[in-house]
Design a protein around this motif. Structure first.
Motif, PDB file in Angstrom:
ATOM      1  N   HIS A  76       4.367-114.985 -51.510  1.00  0.00           N
ATOM      2  CA  HIS A  76       3.083-115.466 -50.985  1.00  0.00           C
ATOM      3  C   HIS A  76       2.941-116.975 -51.140  1.00  0.00           C
ATOM      4  N   VAL A  77       3.333-117.514 -52.282  1.00  0.00           N
ATOM      5  CA  VAL A  77       3.255-118.968 -52.446  1.00  0.00           C
ATOM      6  C   VAL A  77       4.291-119.651 -51.566  1.00  0.00           C
ATOM      7  N   ALA A  86      -2.057-114.930 -49.125  1.00  0.00           N
ATOM      8  CA  ALA A  86      -1.704-116.331 -49.410  1.00  0.00           C
ATOM      9  C   ALA A  86      -2.895-117.257 -49.270  1.00  0.00           C
ATOM     10  N   ALA A  87      -4.092-116.711 -49.048  1.00  0.00           N
ATOM     11  CA  ALA A  87      -5.254-117.541 -48.709  1.00  0.00           C
ATOM     12  C   ALA A  87      -5.628-118.521 -49.813  1.00  0.00           C
ATOM     13  N   ASP A  88      -5.600-118.089 -51.081  1.00  0.00           N
ATOM     14  CA  ASP A  88      -5.978-119.000 -52.165  1.00  0.00           C
ATOM     15  C   ASP A  88      -4.988-120.150 -52.295  1.00  0.00           C
ATOM     16  N   PHE A  89      -3.714-119.874 -52.114  1.00  0.00           N
ATOM     17  CA  PHE A  89      -2.715-120.940 -52.127  1.00  0.00           C
ATOM     18  C   PHE A  89      -2.971-121.922 -50.976  1.00  0.00           C
ATOM     19  N   ARG A 136      -3.777-109.174 -46.752  1.00  0.00           N
ATOM     20  CA  ARG A 136      -3.404-108.745 -48.103  1.00  0.00           C
ATOM     21  C   ARG A 136      -2.269-107.725 -48.103  1.00  0.00           C
ATOM     22  N   THR A 137      -1.568-107.688 -49.238  1.00  0.00           N
ATOM     23  CA  THR A 137      -0.571-106.657 -49.433  1.00  0.00           C
ATOM     24  C   THR A 137      -1.240-105.285 -49.383  1.00  0.00           C
ATOM     25  N   PHE A 138      -0.488-104.273 -49.019  1.00  0.00           N
ATOM     26  CA  PHE A 138      -1.085-102.943 -48.855  1.00  0.00           C
ATOM     27  C   PHE A 138      -0.157-101.884 -49.426  1.00  0.00           C
ATOM     28  N   CYS A 139      -0.733-100.754 -49.765  1.00  0.00           N
ATOM     29  CA  CYS A 139       0.056 -99.633 -50.283  1.00  0.00           C
ATOM     30  C   CYS A 139      -0.728 -98.340 -50.081  1.00  0.00           C
ATOM     31  N   ARG A 140      -0.032 -97.233 -50.245  1.00  0.00           N
ATOM     32  CA  ARG A 140      -0.655 -95.924 -50.097  1.00  0.00           C
ATOM     33  C   ARG A 140      -1.140 -95.431 -51.454  1.00  0.00           C
ATOM     34  N   HIS A 177       0.351-108.886 -42.780  1.00  0.00           N
ATOM     35  CA  HIS A 177       0.871-109.177 -44.108  1.00  0.00           C
ATOM     36  C   HIS A 177       2.393-109.114 -44.132  1.00  0.00           C
ATOM     37  N   LYS A 178       2.969-108.192 -43.397  1.00  0.00           N
ATOM     38  CA  LYS A 178       4.431-108.128 -43.325  1.00  0.00           C
ATOM     39  C   LYS A 178       4.992-109.416 -42.717  1.00  0.00           C
ATOM     40  N   MET A 179       4.289-109.990 -41.755  1.00  0.00           N
ATOM     41  CA  MET A 179       4.712-111.263 -41.169  1.00  0.00           C
ATOM     42  C   MET A 179       4.573-112.392 -42.186  1.00  0.00           C
ATOM     43  N   LEU A 180       3.505-112.355 -42.978  1.00  0.00           N
ATOM     44  CA  LEU A 180       3.314-113.331 -44.059  1.00  0.00           C
ATOM     45  C   LEU A 180       4.501-113.270 -45.016  1.00  0.00           C
ATOM     46  N   ASP A 181       4.857-112.056 -45.448  1.00  0.00           N
ATOM     47  CA  ASP A 181       5.995-111.884 -46.340  1.00  0.00           C
ATOM     48  C   ASP A 181       7.277-112.422 -45.708  1.00  0.00           C
TER      49      ASP A 181
END
Length: 304
Positions: free
Chosen positions: A77-78, A106-109, A186-190, A234-238
């Motif tokens: 993210h950073v 990554a918004a806060d960064f 944001r990151t996501f999960c099940r 988020h996957k694109m961010l990663d």
């Protein structure tokens, strides 16, 4: 021209996997320095290069390890924020084994970088220009780099949970696109994965304040999604953060189908293993507008 941050940026939070407090500081660096991490809690060899060949396989994040075995995890993210804001040189200090997860995006960064500002350095930018198609496959997962005039990302995901389902997004990353379109996803999960990780003593810092949790057709977070397609964003961010480990901006089109950290890293290894697949190109000042982060101004993104 090459860039760095104007002054030191400090952020703190918790580590996603350990749940322990984590502090980070982004320091200015000179031309040709690149991005490095330094563990301030380690004596001796504490410097870790932000490079694809320092990545160690990890199922849940991007983990960097130096030759002495010193590591720092969850750097994606950073790295995405630095690349997306056009920062090419920086020393990133962390006081433990993890970068703080903050809100899971990554918004806060990005906010901190834009508030502090970016300083131009008296040196040209060297970019990695993709010259021919390179691809890696693993079952139904694929990652591809192809020639393009600027960095483009085409990402597709497919999850059984109806709250995510099938999603695809295609973006050119120049002219502030990352900051405008991706950085707050944001990151996501099940839910079932959260339960399993907690039972195994993992993701101890994870919560609804730093991840989107889905359970079938339901988004567990009371505030819901920031974007209807937040998962693929988020996957694109990663992907941008992991591509930044190439060591220089990439001019090319990345296509990911059910891809992730490991696949993107494999792709970079495949690219650099083929000397005919790329060249190092020195950009003229007028060509630097092709890069993510070119021309960003804090006031234009005050809504973040």
């Amino acid at each position: 021209m090459q860039t760095t941050v104007k002054s030191v940026i400090r952020l703190s939070g918790v580590g996603l996997h350990s749940g322990a407090p984590a502090r980070l500081a982004i320091h200015p660096a000179g031309a040709h320095h690149g991005i490095w991490f330094r563990r301030t809690d380690i004596a001796g060899n504490a410097m870790i290069p932000a490079r694809h060949d320092s990545v160690q396989t990890s199922p849940l994040c991007t983990l960097l390890v130096n030759e002495a075995g010193v590591s720092v995890s969850t750097v994606e993210h950073v790295m995405a924020a630095l690349a997306g804001c056009g920062v090419l040189n920086a020393m990133v200090e962390v006081d433990g084994p993890e970068v703080p997860i903050l809100d899971g995006s990554a918004a806060d960064f990005v906010r901190a970088i834009l508030k502090t500002g970016v300083r131009r350095l008296d040196a040209p930018v060297h970019a990695i220009e993709v010259l021919r198609r390179v691809a890696v496959h693993d079952g139904d997962r694929t990652a591809v780099l192809e020639p393009a005039g600027e960095l483009e990302i085409d990402f597709s995901i497919d999850f059984d949970d109806a709250a995510i389902g099938q999603q695809r997004k295609v973006l050119r990353l120049s002219n502030g696109t990352f900051v405008r379109e991706l950085c707050d996803s944001r990151t996501f999960c099940r839910q079932q994965d959260v339960d399993a990780m907690h039972a195994a003593g993992k993701a101890l810092g994870g919560s609804l304040s730093n991840a989107v949790v889905v359970d079938g057709a339901r988004v567990v977070n009371p505030e819901g999604l920031r974007h209807s397609d937040e998962a693929v964003r988020h996957k694109m961010l990663d992907a941008l953060g992991d591509l930044a480990l190439a060591g220089a901006p990439i001019l090319g089109r990345y296509t990911g189908v059910r891809s992730g950290h490991a696949m993107t890293n494999k792709l970079l290894h495949a690219l650099f293993a083929d000397p005919l697949a790329y060249r190092i190109r020195t950009l003229t000042p007028s060509e630097c507008h092709l890069l993510p982060g070119a021309g960003l101004e804090h006031d234009r993104f005050a809504h973040l």
